[in-house]
Design a protein around this motif. Structure first.
Motif, PDB file in Angstrom:
ATOM      1  N   ARG A 127       9.018 105.168  61.310  1.00 59.06           N
ATOM      2  CA  ARG A 127       9.908 106.170  61.884  1.00 59.06           C
ATOM      3  C   ARG A 127      11.048 106.403  60.905  1.00 59.06           C
ATOM      4  NH1 ARG A 127      11.242 101.279  64.054  1.00 59.06           N
ATOM      5  NH2 ARG A 127      13.469 100.762  64.267  1.00 59.06           N
ATOM      6  N   GLN A 128      11.646 107.572  60.977  1.00 62.89           N
ATOM      7  CA  GLN A 128      12.773 107.869  60.097  1.00 62.89           C
ATOM      8  C   GLN A 128      14.071 107.416  60.757  1.00 62.89           C
ATOM      9  OE1 GLN A 128      13.216 111.716  58.257  1.00 62.89           O
ATOM     10  NE2 GLN A 128      12.064 110.847  56.552  1.00 62.89           N
ATOM     11  N   VAL A 129      14.880 106.696  59.987  1.00 64.07           N
ATOM     12  CA  VAL A 129      16.174 106.230  60.482  1.00 64.07           C
ATOM     13  C   VAL A 129      17.215 106.438  59.394  1.00 64.07           C
ATOM     14  CG1 VAL A 129      15.092 104.495  61.967  1.00 64.07           C
ATOM     15  CG2 VAL A 129      15.847 103.857  59.684  1.00 64.07           C
ATOM     16  N   ASP A 130      18.480 106.385  59.780  1.00 59.51           N
ATOM     17  CA  ASP A 130      19.570 106.469  58.811  1.00 59.51           C
ATOM     18  C   ASP A 130      19.679 105.156  58.048  1.00 59.51           C
ATOM     19  OD1 ASP A 130      20.363 109.067  59.391  1.00 59.51           O
ATOM     20  OD2 ASP A 130      21.692 108.421  61.014  1.00 59.51           O
ATOM     21  N   PHE A 131      19.740 105.244  56.729  1.00 61.88           N
ATOM     22  CA  PHE A 131      19.927 104.070  55.883  1.00 61.88           C
ATOM     23  C   PHE A 131      21.288 104.143  55.201  1.00 61.88           C
ATOM     24  CE2 PHE A 131      15.579 103.167  56.546  1.00 61.88           C
ATOM     25  CZ  PHE A 131      15.306 101.896  56.050  1.00 61.88           C
ATOM     26  N   LEU A 132      22.009 103.013  55.236  1.00 62.81           N
ATOM     27  CA  LEU A 132      23.241 102.872  54.478  1.00 62.81           C
ATOM     28  C   LEU A 132      22.876 102.548  53.037  1.00 62.81           C
ATOM     29  CD1 LEU A 132      25.140 100.554  56.991  1.00 62.81           C
ATOM     30  CD2 LEU A 132      25.183 103.050  56.901  1.00 62.81           C
ATOM     31  N   SER A 133      23.544 103.184  52.101  1.00 62.10           N
ATOM     32  CA  SER A 133      23.237 102.984  50.683  1.00 62.10           C
ATOM     33  C   SER A 133      24.511 102.673  49.923  1.00 62.10           C
ATOM     34  CB  SER A 133      22.585 104.237  50.088  1.00 62.10           C
ATOM     35  OG  SER A 133      21.407 104.578  50.787  1.00 62.10           O
ATOM     36  N   TYR A 138      26.498 108.763  51.290  1.00 59.14           N
ATOM     37  CA  TYR A 138      25.207 108.313  50.775  1.00 59.14           C
ATOM     38  C   TYR A 138      24.268 107.827  51.872  1.00 59.14           C
ATOM     39  CZ  TYR A 138      27.349 108.672  46.194  1.00 59.14           C
ATOM     40  OH  TYR A 138      27.968 109.145  45.077  1.00 59.14           O
ATOM     41  N   THR A 139      24.671 107.962  53.127  1.00 61.95           N
ATOM     42  CA  THR A 139      23.762 107.639  54.225  1.00 61.95           C
ATOM     43  C   THR A 139      22.647 108.674  54.248  1.00 61.95           C
ATOM     44  OG1 THR A 139      25.517 106.616  55.534  1.00 61.95           O
ATOM     45  CG2 THR A 139      23.567 107.349  56.720  1.00 61.95           C
ATOM     46  N   THR A 140      21.401 108.204  54.294  1.00 64.98           N
ATOM     47  CA  THR A 140      20.274 109.122  54.166  1.00 64.98           C
ATOM     48  C   THR A 140      19.132 108.715  55.085  1.00 64.98           C
ATOM     49  OG1 THR A 140      18.807 110.175  52.551  1.00 64.98           O
ATOM     50  CG2 THR A 140      19.185 107.808  52.293  1.00 64.98           C
ATOM     51  N   LYS A 141      18.265 109.667  55.404  1.00 66.09           N
ATOM     52  CA  LYS A 141      17.090 109.399  56.228  1.00 66.09           C
ATOM     53  C   LYS A 141      15.967 108.836  55.360  1.00 66.09           C
ATOM     54  CE  LYS A 141      18.240 111.214  60.345  1.00 66.09           C
ATOM     55  NZ  LYS A 141      18.232 110.436  61.606  1.00 66.09           N
ATOM     56  N   LEU A 142      15.413 107.685  55.795  1.00 64.72           N
ATOM     57  CA  LEU A 142      14.278 107.079  55.115  1.00 64.72           C
ATOM     58  C   LEU A 142      13.304 106.542  56.156  1.00 64.72           C
ATOM     59  CD1 LEU A 142      16.060 105.004  52.302  1.00 64.72           C
ATOM     60  CD2 LEU A 142      14.787 107.134  51.995  1.00 64.72           C
ATOM     61  N   ASP A 143      12.091 106.264  55.726  1.00 62.50           N
ATOM     62  CA  ASP A 143      11.094 105.684  56.623  1.00 62.50           C
ATOM     63  C   ASP A 143      11.349 104.192  56.800  1.00 62.50           C
ATOM     64  OD1 ASP A 143       9.716 108.043  57.064  1.00 62.50           O
ATOM     65  OD2 ASP A 143       8.319 107.717  55.396  1.00 62.50           O
ATOM     66  N   PHE A 144      11.354 103.743  58.057  1.00 67.14           N
ATOM     67  CA  PHE A 144      11.349 102.317  58.359  1.00 67.14           C
ATOM     68  C   PHE A 144       9.966 101.985  58.900  1.00 67.14           C
ATOM     69  CE2 PHE A 144      11.835  98.497  60.842  1.00 67.14           C
ATOM     70  CZ  PHE A 144      12.667  97.718  60.050  1.00 67.14           C
ATOM     71  N   HIS A 145       9.296 101.019  58.261  1.00 60.09           N
ATOM     72  CA  HIS A 145       7.917 100.680  58.598  1.00 60.09           C
ATOM     73  C   HIS A 145       7.916  99.473  59.538  1.00 60.09           C
ATOM     74  CE1 HIS A 145       6.370 103.336  55.351  1.00 60.09           C
ATOM     75  NE2 HIS A 145       7.527 103.020  54.792  1.00 60.09           N
ATOM     76  N   SER A 146       7.704  99.719  60.822  1.00 62.48           N
ATOM     77  CA  SER A 146       7.711  98.632  61.798  1.00 62.48           C
ATOM     78  C   SER A 146       6.394  97.869  61.823  1.00 62.48           C
ATOM     79  CB  SER A 146       8.021  99.176  63.193  1.00 62.48           C
ATOM     80  OG  SER A 146       7.110 100.200  63.542  1.00 62.48           O
ATOM     81  N   PRO A 196      29.839 110.673  62.268  1.00 64.70           N
ATOM     82  CA  PRO A 196      28.809 110.943  61.265  1.00 64.70           C
ATOM     83  C   PRO A 196      29.396 111.606  60.033  1.00 64.70           C
ATOM     84  CG  PRO A 196      28.693 112.549  63.040  1.00 64.70           C
ATOM     85  CD  PRO A 196      29.699 111.512  63.457  1.00 64.70           C
ATOM     86  N   ARG A 197      28.736 111.390  58.907  1.00 61.07           N
ATOM     87  CA  ARG A 197      29.174 112.004  57.661  1.00 61.07           C
ATOM     88  C   ARG A 197      27.994 112.686  56.990  1.00 61.07           C
ATOM     89  NH1 ARG A 197      32.775 107.076  54.981  1.00 61.07           N
ATOM     90  NH2 ARG A 197      34.032 106.641  56.811  1.00 61.07           N
ATOM     91  N   LYS A 198      28.298 113.541  56.049  1.00 61.85           N
ATOM     92  CA  LYS A 198      27.272 114.282  55.336  1.00 61.85           C
ATOM     93  C   LYS A 198      26.444 113.350  54.460  1.00 61.85           C
ATOM     94  CE  LYS A 198      26.713 118.126  52.089  1.00 61.85           C
ATOM     95  NZ  LYS A 198      27.423 119.116  51.258  1.00 61.85           N
ATOM     96  N   ASN A 199      25.120 113.515  54.490  1.00 66.77           N
ATOM     97  CA  ASN A 199      24.229 112.682  53.692  1.00 66.77           C
ATOM     98  C   ASN A 199      24.071 113.235  52.285  1.00 66.77           C
ATOM     99  OD1 ASN A 199      23.717 110.969  55.817  1.00 66.77           O
ATOM    100  ND2 ASN A 199      21.992 112.191  56.556  1.00 66.77           N
ATOM    101  N   GLN A 200      23.967 112.342  51.316  1.00 63.17           N
ATOM    102  CA  GLN A 200      23.650 112.715  49.953  1.00 63.17           C
ATOM    103  C   GLN A 200      22.582 111.764  49.439  1.00 63.17           C
ATOM    104  OE1 GLN A 200      27.086 112.998  47.473  1.00 63.17           O
ATOM    105  NE2 GLN A 200      28.102 114.500  48.766  1.00 63.17           N
ATOM    106  N   CYS A 201      22.167 111.948  48.204  1.00 55.74           N
ATOM    107  CA  CYS A 201      21.110 111.121  47.637  1.00 55.74           C
ATOM    108  C   CYS A 201      21.585 109.682  47.471  1.00 55.74           C
ATOM    109  CB  CYS A 201      20.674 111.670  46.285  1.00 55.74           C
ATOM    110  SG  CYS A 201      19.893 113.290  46.407  1.00 55.74           S
ATOM    111  N   PRO A 202      20.745 108.698  47.807  1.00 51.63           N
ATOM    112  CA  PRO A 202      21.103 107.292  47.617  1.00 51.63           C
ATOM    113  C   PRO A 202      21.032 106.922  46.148  1.00 51.63           C
ATOM    114  CG  PRO A 202      18.848 107.482  48.361  1.00 51.63           C
ATOM    115  CD  PRO A 202      19.420 108.870  48.374  1.00 51.63           C
ATOM    116  N   ASN A 255      22.017  97.447  43.989  1.00 60.56           N
ATOM    117  CA  ASN A 255      21.843  98.683  44.737  1.00 60.56           C
ATOM    118  C   ASN A 255      21.067  98.338  46.007  1.00 60.56           C
ATOM    119  OD1 ASN A 255      23.062 100.114  42.663  1.00 60.56           O
ATOM    120  ND2 ASN A 255      21.118 100.569  41.647  1.00 60.56           N
ATOM    121  N   ILE A 256      21.662  98.603  47.155  1.00 60.97           N
ATOM    122  CA  ILE A 256      21.043  98.177  48.410  1.00 60.97           C
ATOM    123  C   ILE A 256      20.893  99.354  49.361  1.00 60.97           C
ATOM    124  CG2 ILE A 256      21.960  95.842  48.190  1.00 60.97           C
ATOM    125  CD1 ILE A 256      24.069  96.552  50.269  1.00 60.97           C
TER     126      ILE A 256
END
Length: 395
Positions: free
Chosen positions: A226-232, A212-220, A360-366, A295-296
Motif C-alpha cells: 500500500r502507498q503511505v507517507d514516508f519521512l525522508s 521531503y515527505t513522499t508517497k512510497l510503497d510499503f510491502h506488508s 501536512p506539508r508539500k511533498n518533494q523528492c526524497p 539517508n533514511i
C-alpha cells in the motif's frame, strides 16, 4: 538499496556491565515486553506500553500476598525480591514524571473504588509513599455516568488534558491517548477500577523536513503493498546490526529518550526474528550502535489499538489474581480482578512522537541513495535510558 557511510561514522558504543542491578532490571523489563509482544503474535499494526502495564500491576502487587504476589512479581520482573520490585518501580515512576528538554511525560496512576468498598488504610499509605497514588471513592452503581465523568476529569488533570474522555459509563476506554491500562475489580459485589494512563510527547533531536515527505510503497507481505507517507532525511543517526536485524535509532531532544526501528534482514521474516529476540540481543543492538550520516526513509504511522490482557494473563502465569483465590485482602477483603484492559495510541511524524498530528506539508523528492529504507514489516521500541516505554510492530 542500502549503503552505509562509514567514512563519516563516529563510534559511540557503550560498555555496560551485565551484572549491574540496573542493567539486569532493564533486561527483565525488555523480556517482559517481548513476552507480551510474542503472545499477541502480531501480523498487523500493533503497540502497547510495557511501562504502563507494569506500573498498573505494581499497584496491585502492593496489596497482594502469597502466591498471587509471587505471580505478579515473576510476571513483570522475574527473579527479584518483593522489596526490590517495589523499589524499582517506585524509582521508575518518579523518573518518568521529571520533565526533560522538549519532552513531556504525564502519568495518572490511581484507584477508583465504589463507596461501598472499605479500602484498607495501610494499602493507601503504601501506594501514596511508593507511587504518589491514592484512591477516590465514587458511587459506581448509583451514578455510573457521574463516576465516569469524575474519572475522566481526574485523568485529564493529571495528564494536563492530553488524555481526555476515555471512560464511557465505566464500560471501556475510548479516545485518543498514548497509553492506558485499566484493571477492574469486583469486591463482594462492589466495583473498583485501577487506572494507569501515560502520555508521551517529544520532538526529534533532528526534525524531518516535511518538504521531503513522499508517497512510497510499503510491502506488508510478498503479495500485499500500500502507498503511505514516508519521512525522508539525511542526518546523523545511531545504527547497528546483527544477523537478524538492522537497527536505526532516532534520538529525541531529551537525550535519555529514543525510538529504535528493528528492520528484519529477512524481508518478511519479522515474526520469526521476534521469536528469536531476547533482552541481551536488544541491549547489544542499542548500546553498541555507532553514529553515522545516513539517508533514511521511514513511514509516518498512527497506531491505535487495544490489548485485551484479561485473556492473556492465565496463559502467562498470572491466573490467580483474576480468580476466586486471589490473595488481595491487603487492598480490601475478598478483592479480585475482573478485567484488565490496555489501550495505546502512537503517532510518528515529521516533528516527533506525539498524540496529535502535525499539519501536512508539500511533498518533494526524497534524497537519493537511501541507506535505510523501512518499507517492510518492522518492530519499533521507544525507550528512556533503555527502559521500554512503548513497543510495537508496523505491518
Amino acid at each position: 538499496m542500502f549503503r552505509r557511510q562509514s567514512s563519516t561514522a563516529s563510534s559511540i558504543s557503550i560498555s555496560l556491565d551485565p551484572n549491574r542491578p540496573v542493567i539486569k532490571n532493564v533486561q527483565k523489563e525488555i523480556d517482559f515486553a517481548l513476552i507480551l509482544l510474542r503472545f499477541q503474535n502480531p501480523r498487523e499494526l500493533f503497540a502497547f506500553s510495557p511501562v504502563s502495564i507494569s506500573l498498573g500491576f505494581s499497584l496491585i502487587h502492593s496489596g497482594a500476598s502469597g502466591s498471587t504476589r509471587d505471580q505478579i512479581r515473576d510476571f513483570v520482573l522475574k527473579g527479584t525480591s518483593h522489596k526490590h520490585f517495589e523499589k524499582h518501580f517506585a524509582k521508575l515512576n518518579y523518573s518518568l514524571l521529571r520533565a526533560e528538554n522538549g519532552t513531556e511525560m504525564c502519568m495518572a496512576n490511581h484507584l477508583f473504588a465504589d463507596t461501598a468498598l472499605e479500602v484498607k488504610n495501610d494499602y493507601l499509605q503504601k501506594i501514596e509513599r511508593l507511587f504518589r497514588s491514592g484512591v477516590t471513592q465514587l458511587p459506581f452503581f448509583e451514578n455510573p455516568h457521574g463516576s465516569a465523568v469524575s474519572i475522566n476529569t481526574f485523568v485529564g488533570m493529571k495528564t494536563k488534558n492530553h488524555i481526555g474522555r476515555f471512560m464511557n459509563d465505566l464500560n471501556f476506554p475510548i479516545g485518543r491517548i498514548s497509553a492506558l491500562t485499566v484493571l477492574n475489580f469486583l469486591v463482594s459485589g462492589a466495583s473498583t477500577i485501577l487506572v494507569n494512563a501515560a502520555y508521551f510527547m517529544s520532538e526529534w533531536s533532528t526534525k524531518f523536513d516535511g518538504a521531503y515527505t513522499t508517497k512510497l510503497d510499503f510491502h506488508s507481505s510478498p503479495m500485499g503493498k500500500r502507498q503511505v507517507d514516508f519521512l525522508s532525511s539525511s542526518h546523523p543517526v545511531l545504527y547497528s546490526e546483527n544477523n537478524e536485524f538492522r537497527v536505526l535509532t532516532l534520538r529525541y531532544k531529551a537525550e535519555s529518550f529514543a525510538m529504535s526501528i528493528f528492520l528484519p534482514i529477512n524481508r518478511f521474516g519479522l515474526r520469526e526474528a521476534i521469536m528469536g529476540l531476547n533482552s541481551v540481543k536488544v541491549q547489544n543492538l542499542l548500546t553498541r550502535a555507532s553514529e553515522e550520516q545516513m539517508n533514511i526513509q521511514i513511514p509516518k504511522w498512527n497506531i491505535e489499538c487495544d490489548f485485551p490482557l484479561t485473556e492473556a494473563m492465565p496463559l502467562l502465569g498470572v491466573a490467580e489474581m483474576c480468580g476466586p483465590f486471589a490473595e488481595l485482602d491487603d487492598i480490601a477483603p475478598g478483592a479480585s480482578i475482573s478485567q484488565v484492559m490496555h489501550k495505546v495510541l502512537i503517532e510518528v511524524g515529521e516533528n516527533g512522537t506525539t498524540s496529535t498530528t502535525g499539519a501536512p506539508r508539500k511533498n518533494q523528492c526524497p534524497p537519493d541513495n537511501v541507506d535505510f529504507l523501512a518499507d517492510h514489516p518492522f518492530m519499533f521500541l521507544i525507550t528512556k535510558d533503555l527502559h521500554p516505554l512503548f513497543i510495537g510492530t508496523h505491518y
